[in-house]
Design a protein around this motif. Sequence first.
Motif, PDB file in Angstrom:
ATOM      1  N   GLN A 115      20.640  25.122  65.431  1.00 39.09           N
ATOM      2  CA  GLN A 115      21.859  25.103  66.464  1.00 39.09           C
ATOM      3  C   GLN A 115      21.757  26.645  67.299  1.00 39.09           C
ATOM      4  OE1 GLN A 115      25.111  24.911  63.929  1.00 39.09           O
ATOM      5  NE2 GLN A 115      24.952  22.596  63.991  1.00 39.09           N
ATOM      6  N   THR A 116      20.353  26.956  67.555  1.00 43.19           N
ATOM      7  CA  THR A 116      20.247  28.054  68.395  1.00 43.19           C
ATOM      8  C   THR A 116      19.336  27.945  69.326  1.00 43.19           C
ATOM      9  OG1 THR A 116      18.713  29.408  66.860  1.00 43.19           O
ATOM     10  CG2 THR A 116      21.082  29.749  66.568  1.00 43.19           C
ATOM     11  N   TYR A 117      19.194  28.603  70.356  1.00 41.07           N
ATOM     12  CA  TYR A 117      17.976  28.541  71.315  1.00 41.07           C
ATOM     13  C   TYR A 117      16.760  29.548  71.096  1.00 41.07           C
ATOM     14  CZ  TYR A 117      20.532  25.662  74.665  1.00 41.07           C
ATOM     15  OH  TYR A 117      21.159  24.709  75.365  1.00 41.07           O
ATOM     16  N   GLU A 167      26.549  24.500  72.349  1.00 41.09           N
ATOM     17  CA  GLU A 167      26.836  23.556  73.174  1.00 41.09           C
ATOM     18  C   GLU A 167      27.437  24.428  74.669  1.00 41.09           C
ATOM     19  OE1 GLU A 167      26.426  20.538  73.612  1.00 41.09           O
ATOM     20  OE2 GLU A 167      25.293  20.477  71.451  1.00 41.09           O
ATOM     21  N   LEU A 168      28.209  25.545  74.320  1.00 47.22           N
ATOM     22  CA  LEU A 168      28.786  26.273  75.354  1.00 47.22           C
ATOM     23  C   LEU A 168      27.527  26.789  76.286  1.00 47.22           C
ATOM     24  CD1 LEU A 168      31.209  27.145  76.768  1.00 47.22           C
ATOM     25  CD2 LEU A 168      31.117  29.270  75.452  1.00 47.22           C
ATOM     26  N   MET A 169      26.602  27.263  75.556  1.00 48.45           N
ATOM     27  CA  MET A 169      25.260  28.055  76.062  1.00 48.45           C
ATOM     28  C   MET A 169      24.407  26.959  76.914  1.00 48.45           C
ATOM     29  SD  MET A 169      24.198  30.664  73.286  1.00 48.45           S
ATOM     30  CE  MET A 169      22.481  31.033  74.134  1.00 48.45           C
ATOM     31  N   ARG A 170      24.574  25.583  76.414  1.00 50.72           N
ATOM     32  CA  ARG A 170      23.867  24.522  77.119  1.00 50.72           C
ATOM     33  C   ARG A 170      24.631  24.431  78.380  1.00 50.72           C
ATOM     34  NH1 ARG A 170      21.006  20.491  74.697  1.00 50.72           N
ATOM     35  NH2 ARG A 170      22.165  20.636  72.607  1.00 50.72           N
ATOM     36  N   LYS A 171      25.898  24.278  78.400  1.00 44.95           N
ATOM     37  CA  LYS A 171      26.693  24.117  79.565  1.00 44.95           C
ATOM     38  C   LYS A 171      26.400  25.037  80.770  1.00 44.95           C
ATOM     39  CE  LYS A 171      31.417  23.283  81.122  1.00 44.95           C
ATOM     40  NZ  LYS A 171      32.795  23.152  80.443  1.00 44.95           N
ATOM     41  N   TYR A 172      26.205  26.304  80.233  1.00 41.87           N
ATOM     42  CA  TYR A 172      26.165  27.424  81.111  1.00 41.87           C
ATOM     43  C   TYR A 172      24.854  27.944  81.145  1.00 41.87           C
ATOM     44  CZ  TYR A 172      31.150  26.997  81.920  1.00 41.87           C
ATOM     45  OH  TYR A 172      32.332  26.523  82.084  1.00 41.87           O
TER      46      TYR A 172
END
Length: 306
Positions: free
Chosen positions: A135-137, A293-298
């Motif tokens: 669940q991390t980049y 998910e928030l990081m994916r969005k931005y």
Amino acid sequence: MTRNKSVANSVLVVGDDKLAYSIATNILAAGQRVTIFAADSTAAHLAVQRDSPQTIHQLDLLTELPDTIPCQLVVAVIAESLAEKKHAIRQLECRIADDTIIAINTDSISLDQLQEGSDVPARILGLNWTYPAHQTYFAEIICNAVSDSRQVDWLEKLAKEKWGKDPYTVRTGFSVRARLFAAMVREAGYLVAHGYATIESVDRACRNDAGYYLPFAGNFRYMDLMGTYAYGMVMKDLNPDLSNATQVPPFMKRLVETGETGMASGKGFYTYSDDGVDYWEEIYRVFSKEIFELMRKYNNEEAIDL
């Protein structure tokens, strides 16, 4: 060893903690078959089944290493000890093909040290993860002048295109992440040890300021957003006063010398009941999923620089 499709798509994960299990979960989600080599196979199976029940059929478990390990990649999560890491490398090298990559975590130990005495030093790379890996980049690849550039490129492509990471490669043989984190912890330890701040106030300062912008942008882009001049002036005045300590702060020595593992042991910088440990573990998993998910969005790193 001749590669076939199943070997090329197979990964061995070596490790006995929740980070190793979450790495296996991440790789399984990419459609690769994973074998976990761990002393506690039950714990490994339960962890993967909890986080990725739909891929559990692609998981194999080992409590002993076979004479031959037919895979293209070994991911090892070993305690931060040069002796233990080199022992793990020796145990693996005699069982794998010459072109199999050994990607091992390393924070304070240089890649040069890990490669020394190896049968094929070019195929030993550093690979750092963070929990929960699925669940991390985050993925930090570490190589040096000895490394096989083709294997480095292959691992970077795998991390980005298959594992869903935003990887970066450090070509100087040491971890950037570890040095940044150690510098922050050193200053935090200094402030607490000398009575300038409490543990709680340090945590709040980190969470409520840097914790807000770091999932969006790193330090340099954030300074661009806020204005680099002000940060430069602050650093000019403040840097001479920052800690340059070379030892662990006295109040942290107990944790280091006794080998206590913080929350898992029920005691660390804070005290936890059994229920408290389960509570923090659960909300951290939920939080990690939401912030991912928030990081994916931005995903501003893919934005066009206008």
